[in-house]
Design a protein around this motif. Structure first.
Motif, mmCIF file in Angstrom:
data_model
loop_
_atom_site.group_PDB
_atom_site.id
_atom_site.type_symbol
_atom_site.label_atom_id
_atom_site.label_comp_id
_atom_site.label_asym_id
_atom_site.label_seq_id
_atom_site.Cartn_x
_atom_site.Cartn_y
_atom_site.Cartn_z
ATOM 1 N N ARG A 248 0.875 -1.182 0.000
ATOM 2 C CA ARG A 248 0.000 0.000 0.000
ATOM 3 C C ARG A 248 0.901 1.217 0.000
ATOM 4 N NH1 ARG A 248 -5.065 2.031 -1.103
ATOM 5 N NH2 ARG A 248 -3.856 3.784 -1.901
ATOM 6 N N LEU A 249 0.932 1.945 -1.109
ATOM 7 C CA LEU A 249 1.807 3.102 -1.264
ATOM 8 C C LEU A 249 1.064 4.366 -0.891
ATOM 9 C CD1 LEU A 249 4.589 4.078 -2.238
ATOM 10 C CD2 LEU A 249 3.635 4.234 -4.548
ATOM 11 N N LEU A 250 1.589 5.081 0.108
ATOM 12 C CA LEU A 250 0.971 6.317 0.583
ATOM 13 C C LEU A 250 1.989 7.454 0.483
ATOM 14 C CD1 LEU A 250 -0.780 4.830 3.729
ATOM 15 C CD2 LEU A 250 -1.926 5.633 1.667
ATOM 16 N N PRO A 251 1.696 8.481 -0.306
ATOM 17 C CA PRO A 251 2.654 9.581 -0.472
ATOM 18 C C PRO A 251 2.718 10.467 0.765
ATOM 19 C CG PRO A 251 0.626 10.062 -1.674
ATOM 20 C CD PRO A 251 0.478 8.668 -1.133
ATOM 21 N N ILE A 252 3.936 10.880 1.115
ATOM 22 C CA ILE A 252 4.147 11.721 2.294
ATOM 23 C C ILE A 252 4.549 13.142 1.919
ATOM 24 C CG2 ILE A 252 5.489 11.968 4.438
ATOM 25 C CD1 ILE A 252 3.386 9.737 4.445
ATOM 26 N N ASP A 253 5.140 13.362 0.743
ATOM 27 C CA ASP A 253 5.338 14.748 0.294
ATOM 28 C C ASP A 253 4.035 15.508 0.493
ATOM 29 O OD1 ASP A 253 7.954 14.904 -0.465
ATOM 30 O OD2 ASP A 253 7.608 14.572 -2.590
ATOM 31 N N SER A 254 4.122 16.722 1.004
ATOM 32 C CA SER A 254 2.890 17.455 1.312
ATOM 33 C C SER A 254 2.020 17.628 0.070
ATOM 34 C CB SER A 254 3.226 18.822 1.921
ATOM 35 O OG SER A 254 3.967 19.616 1.012
ATOM 36 N N GLU A 255 2.659 17.841 -1.085
ATOM 37 C CA GLU A 255 1.890 18.060 -2.309
ATOM 38 C C GLU A 255 1.177 16.784 -2.756
ATOM 39 O OE1 GLU A 255 5.259 20.902 -1.988
ATOM 40 O OE2 GLU A 255 5.066 18.718 -1.881
ATOM 41 N N HIS A 256 1.878 15.678 -2.742
ATOM 42 C CA HIS A 256 1.271 14.429 -3.212
ATOM 43 C C HIS A 256 0.260 13.883 -2.207
ATOM 44 C CE1 HIS A 256 5.076 14.823 -5.435
ATOM 45 N NE2 HIS A 256 4.322 14.450 -6.441
ATOM 46 N N SER A 257 0.519 14.109 -0.931
ATOM 47 C CA SER A 257 -0.483 13.752 0.075
ATOM 48 C C SER A 257 -1.751 14.564 -0.145
ATOM 49 C CB SER A 257 0.062 14.000 1.488
ATOM 50 O OG SER A 257 -0.923 13.726 2.462
ATOM 51 N N ALA A 258 -1.593 15.850 -0.472
ATOM 52 C CA ALA A 258 -2.751 16.715 -0.729
ATOM 53 C C ALA A 258 -3.543 16.220 -1.935
ATOM 54 C CB ALA A 258 -2.296 18.154 -0.947
ATOM 55 N N ILE A 259 -2.848 15.826 -2.997
ATOM 56 C CA ILE A 259 -3.520 15.283 -4.181
ATOM 57 C C ILE A 259 -4.257 14.003 -3.817
ATOM 58 C CG2 ILE A 259 -3.164 14.261 -6.462
ATOM 59 C CD1 ILE A 259 -2.846 17.298 -6.432
ATOM 60 N N PHE A 260 -3.575 13.127 -3.097
ATOM 61 C CA PHE A 260 -4.181 11.856 -2.683
ATOM 62 C C PHE A 260 -5.457 12.095 -1.882
ATOM 63 C CE2 PHE A 260 -4.338 8.248 0.382
ATOM 64 C CZ PHE A 260 -4.533 7.223 -0.525
ATOM 65 N N GLN A 261 -5.424 13.102 -1.003
ATOM 66 C CA GLN A 261 -6.600 13.402 -0.179
ATOM 67 C C GLN A 261 -7.716 14.059 -0.993
ATOM 68 O OE1 GLN A 261 -5.712 15.133 3.819
ATOM 69 N NE2 GLN A 261 -3.565 14.845 3.250
ATOM 70 N N SER A 262 -7.382 14.660 -2.125
ATOM 71 C CA SER A 262 -8.363 15.391 -2.928
ATOM 72 C C SER A 262 -8.955 14.571 -4.068
ATOM 73 C CB SER A 262 -7.720 16.660 -3.512
ATOM 74 O OG SER A 262 -7.233 17.507 -2.477
ATOM 75 N N LEU A 263 -8.406 13.388 -4.306
ATOM 76 C CA LEU A 263 -8.913 12.514 -5.358
ATOM 77 C C LEU A 263 -10.014 11.599 -4.826
ATOM 78 C CD1 LEU A 263 -5.554 11.497 -7.092
ATOM 79 C CD2 LEU A 263 -7.479 12.653 -8.220
ATOM 80 N N PRO A 264 -10.909 11.115 -5.690
ATOM 81 C CA PRO A 264 -11.935 10.165 -5.250
ATOM 82 C C PRO A 264 -11.296 8.851 -4.793
ATOM 83 C CG PRO A 264 -12.422 11.032 -7.446
ATOM 84 C CD PRO A 264 -11.026 11.440 -7.118
#
Length: 395
Positions: free
Chosen positions: A149-165
């Motif tokens: 399970r790959l979870l991005p930690i960069d603030s930008e990629h975490s933000a994208i991950f949180q904003s996607l369906p």
């Protein structure tokens, strides 16, 4: 509510991301325990972390640092087993007792341990963008094959991950593009000609974030954003034309997703890496991070700018390498690591970082590469070429 504790390996525990990760873990002793830690050279800080978190393993990159740590571990009555070298990093990343791995080793050096965690099916918290930039499709195939399970930690990629369906299959029919925000670093308003006089101290003085020296310089050149564009392509499966960068000096909006209906979903927060770290550790839940909350009544105006290619010539290289043969991103990353190190050692000027990167991309011939051994060989070749180019600039 009671939780089954997650056992965590923190790769790069003495760096800024590693320290922040341990701060979040310390706030939630009922949820997390530290299984293993790794560091490069900071023996005393590693000793203090071992005393506080009592890991089973502590890994140092070099044998002399490992011997010194082992002596101090023994004299302080601690029980951590001290290991060294690359094999040890892969061991603690893939160990069957580990639930999650924080990958916070700086640079391409973190790729083998990230691959080991991916193949072992771990929850992989990826703070090391270079591992994905270098590994590309090879790395993503390892994630899929291992069931990680790959979870991005960069603030930008975490933000994208949180904003996607949540429904990944719906992204193509719903998402127009993703928008990565950038602070613009300390030289956002400087005249391009003045950048030849920048010192390492000035380049490392980021106006918003507390980061290590290498990533601080990358932020000042905006090469960090170029690498993040490449990372976003692989993380989210977007075409390069669907990835945009905008400068947002206040660092409040960490990134955005624009949908086909023209609506935009964004993630906001204070510029504190403990926020994406806490999200990655607890996903899909949310836990306290220790970061300050936003006070919208006192929030300064939020502004946005188009990046200036004359001031930040490295940023467009992201889209260039994504159109080039597989492996080109590894060349760019290797060149940048060599160039930044030369600048921090005061051997080349700040504005020559881009010269090294561009010249290395032109000098290294890349054919499509489809395995980790080929990528690591290309990385080594690119470092040699970049080193020679930097030496010529010094003379």
């Amino acid at each position: 509510m009671t939780f089954e504790k997650q056992r965590i390996t923190v790769l790069g525990s003495t760096g800024s991301i590693g320290v922040s990760t341990l701060e979040v873990i310390a706030r939630h002793p009922d949820r997390f325990e530290v299984f293993a830690l790794s560091a490069a050279t900071q023996v005393d800080l590693m000793l203090a972390q071992c005393a506080q978190f009592k890991p089973q393993y502590a890994v140092m990159v070099s044998e002399p640092h490992a011997r010194l740590l082992a002596e101090k571990i023994k004299s302080n009555g601690l029980s951590a087993q001290v290991l060294c070298a690359q094999d040890a990093l892969e061991t603690i990343a893939s160990h069957d007792q580990v639930d999650a791995v924080m990958a916070a080793i700086v640079g391409a050096a973190g790729l083998p341990s990230c691959m080991a965690a991916a193949r072992a099916g771990k929850r992989l918290l990826l703070a090391n963008k270079e591992a994905l930039v270098v590994g590309g499709d090879v790395f993503m195939r390892a994630v899929e094959a291992g069931g990680a399970r790959l979870l991005p930690i960069d603030s930008e990629h975490s933000a994208i991950f949180q904003s996607l369906p949540d429904d990944v299959a719906s992204w193509p029919r719903r998402v127009e593009k993703i928008i990565l925000t950038a602070s613009g670093g300390p030289f956002r308003t400087h005249a391009p000609a003045s950048l030849r006089h920048v010192t390492p101290e000035q380049a490392c003085a980021h106006p918003n974030w507390v980061m290590g020296r290498k990533i601080s310089v990358d932020s000042a050149t905006m090469m960090n954003k170029a690498l993040e564009v490449i990372e976003a392509k692989y993380l989210f499966g977007m075409a390069p034309t669907q990835i945009e960068v905008v400068i947002h000096p206040q660092s409040i909006i960490h990134s955005m997703v624009q949908y086909h209906d023209s609506s935009v979903v964004a993630q906001l927060g204070t510029p504190d890496m403990r926020v994406p770290i806490a999200y990655g550790l607890a996903w899909p839940e949310r836990i306290t991070s220790g970061a300050k909350t936003l006070d919208f009544t006192n929030l300064a105006n939020m502004t946005f700018e188009v990046p200036d290619a004359a001031r930040f010539p490295g940023l467009p290289l992201a889209w260039e390498v994504l159109k080039a043969p597989v492996g080109s991103a590894a060349v760019l990353n290797a060149a940048n690591e060599i160039a930044v190190a030369a600048f921090l050692d005061r051997r080349i000027r700040f504005d020559q970082i881009h010269q090294v990167n561009h010249a290395t991309l032109e000098a290294v011939c890349v054919s499509d590469i489809h395995d980790i051994e080929g990528l690591l060989a290309l990385d080594a070749q690119s470092r040699r070429v970049a080193g020679h180019i930097a030496e010529r600039l010094e003379s």
